[in-house]
Design an enzyme around this catalytic site. Structure first.
Site, PDB file in Angstrom:
ATOM      1  CG  ASP A  31      -2.316   0.982   0.972  1.00 53.08           C
ATOM      2  OD1 ASP A  31      -3.139   0.375   0.877  1.00 53.08           O
ATOM      3  OD2 ASP A  31      -1.896   2.010   1.023  1.00 53.08           O
ATOM      4  CG  LEU A  33       0.626   3.627   3.985  1.00 53.70           C
ATOM      5  CD1 LEU A  33       1.773   3.740   4.980  1.00 53.70           C
ATOM      6  CD2 LEU A  33      -0.607   2.818   4.634  1.00 53.70           C
ATOM      7  CB  ALA A  74      -3.876  -0.479  -4.676  1.00 57.35           C
ATOM      8  CG  ASN A  92      -3.663   5.404  -8.793  1.00 56.78           C
ATOM      9  OD1 ASN A  92      -2.874   4.881  -8.609  1.00 56.78           O
ATOM     10  ND2 ASN A  92      -4.605   5.369  -7.780  1.00 56.78           N
ATOM     11  CE1 TYR A 141     -13.610   3.966  -8.617  1.00 57.75           C
ATOM     12  CE2 TYR A 141     -16.006   3.841  -8.919  1.00 57.75           C
ATOM     13  CZ  TYR A 141     -14.799   3.319  -8.494  1.00 57.75           C
ATOM     14  OH  TYR A 141     -14.835   2.210  -7.451  1.00 57.75           O
ATOM     15  CG  HIS A 187     -18.249   6.624   0.661  1.00 61.19           C
ATOM     16  ND1 HIS A 187     -17.102   7.344   0.440  1.00 61.19           N
ATOM     17  CD2 HIS A 187     -18.450   5.903  -0.412  1.00 61.19           C
ATOM     18  CE1 HIS A 187     -16.679   6.670  -0.564  1.00 61.19           C
ATOM     19  NE2 HIS A 187     -17.305   5.749  -0.985  1.00 61.19           N
TER      20      HIS A 187
HETATM   21  N1  UFG Z   1     -25.552  10.896  -0.662  1.00 58.77           N
HETATM   22  C1  UFG Z   1     -26.440  12.112   0.036  1.00 58.77           C
HETATM   23  N2  UFG Z   1     -25.406  12.869   0.787  1.00 58.77           N
HETATM   24  C2  UFG Z   1     -24.252  12.544   1.224  1.00 58.77           C
HETATM   25  C3  UFG Z   1     -23.634  11.697   0.773  1.00 58.77           C
HETATM   26  C4  UFG Z   1     -24.270  10.764  -0.416  1.00 58.77           C
HETATM   27  O1  UFG Z   1     -27.640  12.069  -0.250  1.00 58.77           O
HETATM   28  O2  UFG Z   1     -23.716  13.550   1.964  1.00 58.77           O
HETATM   29  C5  UFG Z   1     -26.263  10.140  -1.552  1.00 58.77           C
HETATM   30  C6  UFG Z   1     -25.524  10.009  -2.821  1.00 58.77           C
HETATM   31  O3  UFG Z   1     -26.227  11.037  -3.598  1.00 58.77           O
HETATM   32  C7  UFG Z   1     -26.102   8.697  -3.174  1.00 58.77           C
HETATM   33  C8  UFG Z   1     -26.064   7.803  -2.090  1.00 58.77           C
HETATM   34  O4  UFG Z   1     -26.202   8.761  -0.798  1.00 58.77           O
HETATM   35  O5  UFG Z   1     -27.515   8.644  -3.922  1.00 58.77           O
HETATM   36  C9  UFG Z   1     -24.879   7.051  -1.728  1.00 58.77           C
HETATM   37  O6  UFG Z   1     -23.989   7.875  -1.825  1.00 58.77           O
HETATM   38  P1  UFG Z   1     -22.323   7.369  -1.657  1.00 58.77           P
HETATM   39  O7  UFG Z   1     -21.423   8.392  -1.927  1.00 58.77           O
HETATM   40  O8  UFG Z   1     -22.304   6.586  -0.200  1.00 58.77           O
HETATM   41  O9  UFG Z   1     -22.122   6.038  -2.578  1.00 58.77           O
HETATM   42  P2  UFG Z   1     -22.273   5.805  -4.140  1.00 58.77           P
HETATM   43  O10 UFG Z   1     -23.363   5.107  -4.577  1.00 58.77           O
HETATM   44  O11 UFG Z   1     -22.375   7.169  -4.899  1.00 58.77           O
HETATM   45  O12 UFG Z   1     -21.097   5.381  -4.658  1.00 58.77           O
HETATM   46  C10 UFG Z   1     -20.600   4.126  -4.202  1.00 58.77           C
HETATM   47  C11 UFG Z   1     -19.079   3.686  -4.089  1.00 58.77           C
HETATM   48  C12 UFG Z   1     -18.444   4.086  -5.271  1.00 58.77           C
HETATM   49  C13 UFG Z   1     -19.085   3.416  -6.423  1.00 58.77           C
HETATM   50  C14 UFG Z   1     -20.563   3.224  -6.534  1.00 58.77           C
HETATM   51  C15 UFG Z   1     -21.038   2.292  -7.429  1.00 58.77           C
HETATM   52  O13 UFG Z   1     -18.542   4.811  -3.002  1.00 58.77           O
HETATM   53  O14 UFG Z   1     -17.137   3.899  -5.297  1.00 58.77           O
HETATM   54  O15 UFG Z   1     -21.069   3.053  -5.214  1.00 58.77           O
HETATM   55  O16 UFG Z   1     -22.427   2.431  -7.752  1.00 58.77           O
HETATM   56  F1  UFG Z   1     -18.773   3.619  -7.693  1.00 58.77           F
END
Ligand code: UFG
Length: 321
Positions: A31, A33, A74, A92, A141, A187
C-alpha cells in the site's frame, strides 16, 4: 494460501485482510498509504510500503513474496473527483495497475481478484442488475474500472492469468476493529454517523426529486465482511469473469437516515441539497451468479446490522483512525 493484498490499508482492503488472516491465510499488504491508514493494517499482516506507479518496487515485492493469489484494491474511488481530473483515474487505476498485472504474470500468480464496481453499468435499464446488463459507465471512475476488467480478460487469454472482477455495490459497515474512514468523507453512512455524533450540523440529501418512491436515490448496501468473503471464494474458485456482489435489496437515502436515527437514538438533522452529478436513481444488484457459482452467502445481509456495526466502530473511533 499466501496472498498479496494491494491496497490493504484502505477500507475494504483492510477488512478483507483481517478476514483472510482469521481463516489462517498468510497476507502481505502492499500500500502507498496515500489514502489508506497504517493503523488499519492488521498487525498479523506484513506491510510493504510502495506505490503501484513504482514498477520496480512492484516487481521486487512480488518476486520476494511469491504469492499464490493477489487481490487488487489499490485505486482511487471518488466519482466526483474523476469527473474533475479524469487523467488521475486513468493513470492510477489503469496505467499503474498494469504494473501489478505484469508482475503477477512474471511471478506465476494463479489468481488475481479485482475490485470492480456497480459504476460500470452507468444508468442500467434492468434493476436488479444482472451481469449481462450492458456496461456503459457515466463517469471516468467507472470507465477506469471497466477498462481494467477488459485488460484482465486479455491477460487471461494471452498469459493465462486467472482473474475474478467483483462488481461491488455500496460497501458499508465495519468489523470490530476496522471501519470506513475517508478524508474528506463523501460516503453516505459515515456522513450520517458524523452528524449523529454532532461532528456535522446536518446531512445533505443530494436530490429528493428522483423517480423513486420517496424521491431519493436507492442503493444496495452490502456489509464489508460479506464482501471480504466473496474475495476469498473468488481466489479459491477456478472460474474467471465478472460477478456482482450486493445484497439485492435497495434502500433510499431517506430510509438509511431513518434507520440511523433508530439505531443511534439521535435526531440527525437533514437538509435537501441539489442532485450530485453522476448519481443514477437506482442501483440494486442481482447477485445470483456470485451466490450460485462462487457459493457466496452473505451473513450480515440486513441494513440495520450494517448501520449498527458502522455506529459501533464510529463510537470507538470518533475521529477515524
Ligand atoms: N448521498 C447524500 N448525501 C451525502 C452523501 C451521499 O445524499 O452526503 C447520497 C448519494 O447522492 C447517493 C447515496 O447517498 O445517492 C450513496 O452515496 P455514496 O457516496 O455513499 O455512494 P455511491 O452510491 O455514490 O458510490 C458507491 C461507491 C463508489 C461506487 C458506486 C457504485 O462509493 O465507489 O457506489 O455505484 F462507484
Amino acid at each position: 494460501m499466501k496472498i498479496l493484498v494491494a491496497g490493504g490499508a484502505g477500507y475494504i482492503g483492510s477488512c478483507t485482510t483481517e478476514y483472510l488472516l482469521d481463516r489462517g491465510h498468510e497476507v502481505v499488504v502492499y500500500d502507498s498509504l496515500v489514502k489508506g491508514h497504517r493503523d488499519a493494517v492488521d498487525p498479523r499482516a506484513r506491510l510493504l510500503h510502495g506505490d503501484l506507479a513504482d514498477r520496480d518496487r512492484v516487481f521486487e515485492a512480488l518476486r520476494a513474496e511469491r504469492p499464490e493469489g493477489v487481490i487488487h484494491f489499490a485505486a482511487f474511488i471518488e466519482v466526483g473527483e474523476s469527473m474533475r481530473d479524469a487523467a488521475l483515474y486513468f493513470r492510477n487505476n489503469v496505467a499503474n495497475g498494469l504494473n501489478l498485472l505484469d508482475a503477477a504474470v512474471d511471478c506465476g500468480v494463479r489468481k488475481l481478484v479485482f475490485s470492480s464496481t456497480a459504476a460500470v453499468y452507468g444508468m442500467p435499464a434492468t434493476v436488479p442488475i444482472p451481469e449481462t446488463e450492458p456496461t456503459k459507465p457515466i463517469n471516468a471512475y467507472g470507465e477506469s474500472k471497466l477498462i481494467f476488467e477488459k485488460m484482465l480478460r486479455w491477460y487471461n487469454e494471452v498469459h493465462g492469468l486467472g482473474y475474478t472482477a467483483l462488481r461491488y455495490f455500496n460497501a458499508a459497515g465495519a468489523t470490530e476493529r476496522r471501519g470506513e474512514d475517508h478524508h474528506p468523507e463523501s460516503h453516505l453512512i459515515p456522513i450520517i454517523l458524523q452528524a449523529a455524533m454532532g461532528q456535522r450540523p446536518h446531512v445533505q440529501v443530494f436530490g429528493d426529486d428522483y423517480p423513486t418512491p420517496d424521491g431519493t436515490c436507492i442503493r444496495d448496501y452490502i456489509h464489508v465482511s460479506d464482501l471480504a468473503q466473496a474475495h476469498l471464494l473468488a481466489l479459491e474458485s477456478p472460474l474467471c469473469g465478472s460477478f456482482n456482489v450486493g445484497s439485492g435489496s435497495g434502500f433510499s437515502v431517506k430510509e438509511i437516515i431513518q434507520v440511523a436515527r433508530e439505531i443511534t437514538g439521535k435526531p440527525i438533522p437533514v437538509i435537501t441539497a441539489p442532485r450530485r452529478p453522476g448519481d443514477p436513481p437506482r442501483l440494486v444488484s442481482d447477485s445470483t451468479r456470485a451466490r450460485t457459482e462462487l457459493g457466496w452467502t452473505p451473513r450480515f445481509d440486513d441494513v440495520r446490522t450494517i448501520v449498527a456495526s458502522a455506529w459501533a466502530w464510529r463510537q470507538r473511533h470518533p475521529n477515524g483512525y
